[in-house]
Design a protein around this motif. Structure first.
Motif, PDB file in Angstrom:
ATOM      1  N   LYS A  80     -25.744  74.451  44.428  1.00  0.00           N
ATOM      2  CA  LYS A  80     -25.619  73.221  45.205  1.00  0.00           C
ATOM      3  C   LYS A  80     -26.326  72.041  44.543  1.00  0.00           C
ATOM      4  CE  LYS A  80     -26.408  71.594  49.920  1.00  0.00           C
ATOM      5  NZ  LYS A  80     -26.920  71.993  51.227  1.00  0.00           N
ATOM      6  N   SER A  81     -27.538  72.244  44.072  1.00  0.00           N
ATOM      7  CA  SER A  81     -28.297  71.145  43.467  1.00  0.00           C
ATOM      8  C   SER A  81     -27.622  70.625  42.197  1.00  0.00           C
ATOM      9  CB  SER A  81     -29.732  71.583  43.166  1.00  0.00           C
ATOM     10  OG  SER A  81     -29.744  72.679  42.284  1.00  0.00           O
ATOM     11  N   GLN A  82     -27.058  71.527  41.407  1.00  0.00           N
ATOM     12  CA  GLN A  82     -26.335  71.120  40.201  1.00  0.00           C
ATOM     13  C   GLN A  82     -25.095  70.324  40.564  1.00  0.00           C
ATOM     14  OE1 GLN A  82     -26.890  75.113  37.905  1.00  0.00           O
ATOM     15  NE2 GLN A  82     -25.418  73.849  36.856  1.00  0.00           N
ATOM     16  N   MET A  83     -24.386  70.795  41.566  1.00  0.00           N
ATOM     17  CA  MET A  83     -23.157  70.114  41.970  1.00  0.00           C
ATOM     18  C   MET A  83     -23.471  68.718  42.491  1.00  0.00           C
ATOM     19  SD  MET A  83     -20.035  70.735  41.728  1.00  0.00           S
ATOM     20  CE  MET A  83     -18.619  69.748  42.163  1.00  0.00           C
ATOM     21  N   LYS A  84     -24.536  68.593  43.263  1.00  0.00           N
ATOM     22  CA  LYS A  84     -24.944  67.277  43.760  1.00  0.00           C
ATOM     23  C   LYS A  84     -25.293  66.346  42.600  1.00  0.00           C
ATOM     24  CE  LYS A  84     -26.695  68.056  48.394  1.00  0.00           C
ATOM     25  NZ  LYS A  84     -27.911  68.003  49.229  1.00  0.00           N
ATOM     26  N   LEU A  89     -15.169  63.582  46.566  1.00  0.00           N
ATOM     27  CA  LEU A  89     -15.950  64.231  47.621  1.00  0.00           C
ATOM     28  C   LEU A  89     -15.737  63.515  48.950  1.00  0.00           C
ATOM     29  CD1 LEU A  89     -18.062  66.383  48.438  1.00  0.00           C
ATOM     30  CD2 LEU A  89     -19.819  64.683  47.905  1.00  0.00           C
ATOM     31  N   SER A  90     -15.822  62.202  48.934  1.00  0.00           N
ATOM     32  CA  SER A  90     -15.628  61.426  50.162  1.00  0.00           C
ATOM     33  C   SER A  90     -14.242  61.639  50.739  1.00  0.00           C
ATOM     34  CB  SER A  90     -15.829  59.937  49.882  1.00  0.00           C
ATOM     35  OG  SER A  90     -17.160  59.688  49.542  1.00  0.00           O
ATOM     36  N   LYS A 133     -20.094  68.496  54.474  1.00  0.00           N
ATOM     37  CA  LYS A 133     -20.390  68.183  53.077  1.00  0.00           C
ATOM     38  C   LYS A 133     -20.548  69.442  52.225  1.00  0.00           C
ATOM     39  CE  LYS A 133     -23.268  65.331  50.132  1.00  0.00           C
ATOM     40  NZ  LYS A 133     -24.356  64.363  50.057  1.00  0.00           N
ATOM     41  N   ASN A 134     -21.204  70.466  52.750  1.00  0.00           N
ATOM     42  CA  ASN A 134     -21.408  71.696  51.961  1.00  0.00           C
ATOM     43  C   ASN A 134     -20.086  72.358  51.589  1.00  0.00           C
ATOM     44  OD1 ASN A 134     -24.192  71.469  51.938  1.00  0.00           O
ATOM     45  ND2 ASN A 134     -24.453  72.717  53.761  1.00  0.00           N
ATOM     46  N   PHE A 135     -19.137  72.385  52.518  1.00  0.00           N
ATOM     47  CA  PHE A 135     -17.838  72.985  52.223  1.00  0.00           C
ATOM     48  C   PHE A 135     -17.057  72.130  51.240  1.00  0.00           C
ATOM     49  CE2 PHE A 135     -18.494  74.893  56.561  1.00  0.00           C
ATOM     50  CZ  PHE A 135     -18.729  76.177  56.089  1.00  0.00           C
ATOM     51  N   ALA A 136     -17.175  70.811  51.357  1.00  0.00           N
ATOM     52  CA  ALA A 136     -16.503  69.905  50.433  1.00  0.00           C
ATOM     53  C   ALA A 136     -17.077  70.053  49.023  1.00  0.00           C
ATOM     54  CB  ALA A 136     -16.621  68.466  50.926  1.00  0.00           C
ATOM     55  N   LEU A 137     -18.396  70.250  48.920  1.00  0.00           N
ATOM     56  CA  LEU A 137     -19.021  70.471  47.611  1.00  0.00           C
ATOM     57  C   LEU A 137     -18.456  71.732  46.953  1.00  0.00           C
ATOM     58  CD1 LEU A 137     -22.794  69.722  48.307  1.00  0.00           C
ATOM     59  CD2 LEU A 137     -21.312  68.473  46.744  1.00  0.00           C
TER      60      LEU A 137
END
Length: 63
Positions: free
Chosen positions: A5-9, A22-23, A33-37
């Motif tokens: 997650k942190s890398q993707m962010k 993402l938006s 947001k987590n599922f969209a990531l």
């Protein structure tokens, strides 16, 4: 390669195109947001996606 997650962010933060994607995923599919990531990871990073190398460069411990 694993979803982190942190890398993707971080990857999204560095790429305006991914920010837009993402938006739109969140709005169009009414996703949290987590599922969209995760969806964005699977479509743009995993399995040779457009951003795979950029994602891997963020990982200090490569698989």
């Amino acid at each position: 390669m694993k979803f982190v997650k942190s890398q993707m962010k971080q990857l999204i933060k560095e790429n305006p195109e991914l920010q837009t994607r993402l938006s739109s995923l969140i709005k169009e599919h009414e996703l949290e947001k987590n599922f969209a990531l995760k969806a964005l990871y699977h479509s743009e990073v995993a399995e040779g996606g457009k951003y795979q190398l950029a994602y891997q460069a963020l990982d200090p411990v490569k698989d």
